[in-house]
Design an enzyme around this catalytic site. Structure first.
Site, PDB file in Angstrom:
ATOM      1  N   GLU A 118      32.155  90.958   8.306  1.00  0.00           N
ATOM      2  CA  GLU A 118      33.093  90.236   7.418  1.00  0.00           C
ATOM      3  C   GLU A 118      34.472  90.125   8.061  1.00  0.00           C
ATOM      4  OE1 GLU A 118      33.158  91.577   3.312  1.00  0.00           O
ATOM      5  OE2 GLU A 118      35.230  90.943   3.067  1.00  0.00           O
TER       6      GLU A 118
ATOM      7  N   ASP B   7      34.003  89.272  -4.861  1.00  0.00           N
ATOM      8  CA  ASP B   7      34.875  90.327  -4.336  1.00  0.00           C
ATOM      9  C   ASP B   7      36.268  90.064  -4.931  1.00  0.00           C
ATOM     10  OD1 ASP B   7      36.065  92.326  -2.971  1.00  0.00           O
ATOM     11  OD2 ASP B   7      35.486  91.658  -0.965  1.00  0.00           O
TER      12      ASP B   7
ATOM     13  N   GLU C 157      34.965  85.620   3.379  1.00  0.00           N
ATOM     14  CA  GLU C 157      35.713  85.792   2.136  1.00  0.00           C
ATOM     15  C   GLU C 157      36.884  84.806   2.087  1.00  0.00           C
ATOM     16  OE1 GLU C 157      36.514  89.773   0.788  1.00  0.00           O
ATOM     17  OE2 GLU C 157      38.516  89.202   0.128  1.00  0.00           O
TER      18      GLU C 157
ATOM     19  N   ASP D 106      46.055  90.286   0.109  1.00  0.00           N
ATOM     20  CA  ASP D 106      44.685  90.021  -0.332  1.00  0.00           C
ATOM     21  C   ASP D 106      44.615  90.280  -1.838  1.00  0.00           C
ATOM     22  OD1 ASP D 106      42.009  89.452   0.014  1.00  0.00           O
ATOM     23  OD2 ASP D 106      41.485  91.370   0.912  1.00  0.00           O
TER      24      ASP D 106
ATOM     25  N   ASP E 221      31.881 103.812  -3.666  1.00  0.00           N
ATOM     26  CA  ASP E 221      32.131 103.231  -5.003  1.00  0.00           C
ATOM     27  C   ASP E 221      31.180 103.849  -6.002  1.00  0.00           C
ATOM     28  OD1 ASP E 221      33.525 101.267  -3.563  1.00  0.00           O
ATOM     29  OD2 ASP E 221      31.842  99.859  -3.680  1.00  0.00           O
TER      30      ASP E 221
ATOM     31  N   HIS F 208      40.381  86.116   2.759  1.00  0.00           N
ATOM     32  CA  HIS F 208      40.579  86.492   4.156  1.00  0.00           C
ATOM     33  C   HIS F 208      40.820  85.248   5.012  1.00  0.00           C
ATOM     34  CE1 HIS F 208      38.153  90.478   3.488  1.00  0.00           C
ATOM     35  NE2 HIS F 208      39.188  90.337   2.679  1.00  0.00           N
TER      36      HIS F 208
ATOM     37  N   HIS G  96      29.875  99.814  -1.977  1.00  0.00           N
ATOM     38  CA  HIS G  96      30.120 100.761  -0.877  1.00  0.00           C
ATOM     39  C   HIS G  96      29.543 102.102  -1.338  1.00  0.00           C
ATOM     40  CE1 HIS G  96      33.638  98.010  -0.647  1.00  0.00           C
ATOM     41  NE2 HIS G  96      33.629  98.210   0.643  1.00  0.00           N
TER      42      HIS G  96
ATOM     43  N   ASP H  51      42.671  89.062  -4.041  1.00  0.00           N
ATOM     44  CA  ASP H  51      41.295  89.133  -4.557  1.00  0.00           C
ATOM     45  C   ASP H  51      41.179  88.612  -5.987  1.00  0.00           C
ATOM     46  OD1 ASP H  51      40.285  90.155  -2.212  1.00  0.00           O
ATOM     47  OD2 ASP H  51      40.300  92.239  -2.859  1.00  0.00           O
TER      48      ASP H  51
ATOM     49  N   ASP I 117      31.954  86.183   0.140  1.00  0.00           N
ATOM     50  CA  ASP I 117      32.726  86.952  -0.828  1.00  0.00           C
ATOM     51  C   ASP I 117      33.606  85.949  -1.559  1.00  0.00           C
ATOM     52  OD1 ASP I 117      31.557  89.332  -0.314  1.00  0.00           O
ATOM     53  OD2 ASP I 117      33.330  90.324   0.499  1.00  0.00           O
TER      54      ASP I 117
HETATM   55  C1  XLS Z   1      38.408  93.988   1.616  1.00  0.00           C
HETATM   56  C2  XLS Z   1      37.038  93.552   1.849  1.00  0.00           C
HETATM   57  C3  XLS Z   1      35.960  94.460   1.291  1.00  0.00           C
HETATM   58  C4  XLS Z   1      34.621  94.095   1.835  1.00  0.00           C
HETATM   59  C5  XLS Z   1      33.590  95.161   1.691  1.00  0.00           C
HETATM   60  O1  XLS Z   1      39.380  93.239   1.792  1.00  0.00           O
HETATM   61  O2  XLS Z   1      36.903  92.268   1.337  1.00  0.00           O
HETATM   62  O3  XLS Z   1      35.974  94.420  -0.085  1.00  0.00           O
HETATM   63  O4  XLS Z   1      34.128  92.945   1.252  1.00  0.00           O
HETATM   64  O5  XLS Z   1      33.900  96.288   2.419  1.00  0.00           O
HETATM   65 NI    NI Z   2      35.150  91.200   0.975  1.00  0.00          NI
HETATM   66 NI    NI Z   3      39.114  91.204   0.764  1.00  0.00          NI
END
Ligand code: XLS
Ligand code: NI
Ligand code: NI
Length: 437
Positions: free
Chosen positions: A233, A340, A269, A308, A105, A272, A102, A310, A297
């Protein structure tokens, strides 16, 4: 190049399944050919800058724990530039061919848009130089339209026109920087594009605005000559109660409703999908069937925690399912497998970044080989083909060709009597899959 962020860690090598060295690949050999294509090309692994370089590993109950000795914790451009060297040292030692970021980031948010843009340019100078030196490429870029307080009620769907404008301006710049860095794609994840309560929300207007933002971005993409892919996404909720891009099917419907199909594909993802109450395989199948599976992702959630999380993917069953879908769509083109994912809060040392990514890459290497073997074996595909074979001729073929009327089906049924069916053999198929795992 500085090479001082991970002084004790050598380049991670492929040592094979019998190695007991945790800092080695057991299964991911980037040059190994699977079905005539190298693992590196199949998977196109990416490192997520926001997690690897910027996530302090805080959780809802506690602050950051991550030790990142190269980071002085300041918001300066210089610190942001130093981070780039650490990031590229990490990615080079890992052997990841791609990264994603991003705008916020990689570079700090400053006092106003112009200053923030200048900071982004200054960091992009270093990103560009490090990309050139290392050969590591940008899989996709994006704009962070959810962290700053101005986006407390969304960006593209904010009720405030000036916030929409700010978000659009950020997208404009992020697109230009992605283009400058040779990015192969650009992702739209609507961090807060949804609602907290419908009582205060004009949903129709918000969706119109979201589509307007995408249309503006498409226009700008063409204007600057950016040839990369655009992805959207899906994520169903969190932090909002409902996000408009809630799952693959909702995104596809949104794109069709606003005439945007063909302009954007999906970046799916795993975590998600879980939050949406779907399997990743489901989301991938929906996207693939629509010709809209763009990128992935690659992470996973925790069955016992409802947010989430991750996490890094280590489940071979999951990576197998993902790679079956990838192989069946003919492979990734512009997209890749972007991790991700973040280390757990208790895994706070720099070396944990290596353990995490190595595990994910090895899990996908196995998933790829298993998926390839399942497809080569052919029994699964044959079973599915046979299952639908009554549509290959006779009344079935006429139905598929749209050649029948309700009267025809009535007459057919009267003549045919009670239909027969066959077992779906779920257990047998699951056993067949386990032969390969
Ligand atoms: C957050 C999202 C984010 C996207 C990019 O839950 O996964 O990381 O992949 O903005
Ligand atoms: Ni993501
Ligand atoms: Ni995410």
């Amino acid at each position: 190049m500085r090479n001082d962020a991970f002084p004790d860690i050598p380049k991670i090598a492929f040592e094979g399944a019998s190695s007991r060295n945790p800092l080695s690949f057991k299964h991911y050999d980037e040059n190994e050919l699977v079905g005539g294509k190298s693992m590196k090309e199949h998977m196109r692994f990416g490192v997520a800058y926001w997690h690897a370089m910027r996530n302090g590993l805080s959780d809802p109950f506690g602050g950051p724990t991550a030790q990142r000795p190269w980071d002085d914790g300041s918001n300066s451009v210089e610190n942001a530039q130093n981070r780039v060297y650490a990031a590229f040292e990490f990615m080079e030692k890992l052997g990841a061919p791609y990264y994603c970021f991003h705008d916020r980031d990689v570079a700090p948010e400053c006092n106003n848009l112009e200053e923030s843009n200048a900071a982004l340019d200054a960091v992009a100078d270093v990103l560009e130089a490090e990309q050139k030196r290392s050969g590591i490429k940008l899989l996709w870029g994006t704009a962070c339209l959810f962290s700053h307080e101005r986006y407390n009620q969304g960006a593209g769907t904010s009720p405030f026109a000036d916030v929409f404008a700010y978000g659009a301006a950020q997208v404009k710049k992020a697109l230009e920087v992605t283009h400058r860095l040779g990015g192969e794609g650009y992702t739209f994840w609507g961090g807060r594009e949804g609602y907290s309560t419908l009582w205060n929300t004009d949903m129709k207007r918000e969706l119109d605005h979201l589509a307007a933002l995408l249309k503006l971005a498409i226009e700008h993409k063409k204007k600057i000559g950016f040839k990369g892919a655009f992805y959207i996404e899906p994520k169903p909720r969190e932090p909002s109660t409902h996000q408009y891009d809630s799952d693959a099917a909702a995104c596809l419907n949104f794109l069709r409703e606003y005439g945007l199909e063909g302009e954007l594909t999906l970046n799916l993802e795993t975590n998600h999908a879980t939050l949406a109450g779907h399997t990743m395989m489901h989301e991938m199948r929906v996207a693939r069937d629509a010709g809209a599976l763009g990128s992935i992702d690659a992470n996973t959630g925790d069955e016992l925690i409802g947010w989430d999380t991750d996490q890094f993917p280590t489940d071979i069953y999951l990576t197998t399912q993902i790679m079956v879908e990838v192989l069946k769509m003919g492979g990734l083109t512009t997209g890749g497998l972007n991790f991700d994912a973040k280390c757990r809060r208790e895994s706070f040392e720099p070396v944990d970044l290596f353990h995490a990514h190595i595990g994910g890459m090895d899990a996908f290497a196995r998933g790829l080989k298993i998926a390839h073997a399942i497809i080569e074996d052919g029994r699964l595909d044959k079973f599915v083909d046979d299952r639908y074979s009554s549509f290959n001729s006779g009344i079935g073929a006429d139905i598929e060709a749209g050649k029948v009327t309700m009267e025809d089906l009535h007459d057919h049924t009267v003549k045919n009597g009670e239909p027969t069916t066959k077992s779906g053999r779920q257990e047998m198929i699951e056993n067949l899959i386990n032969e390969f795992i």
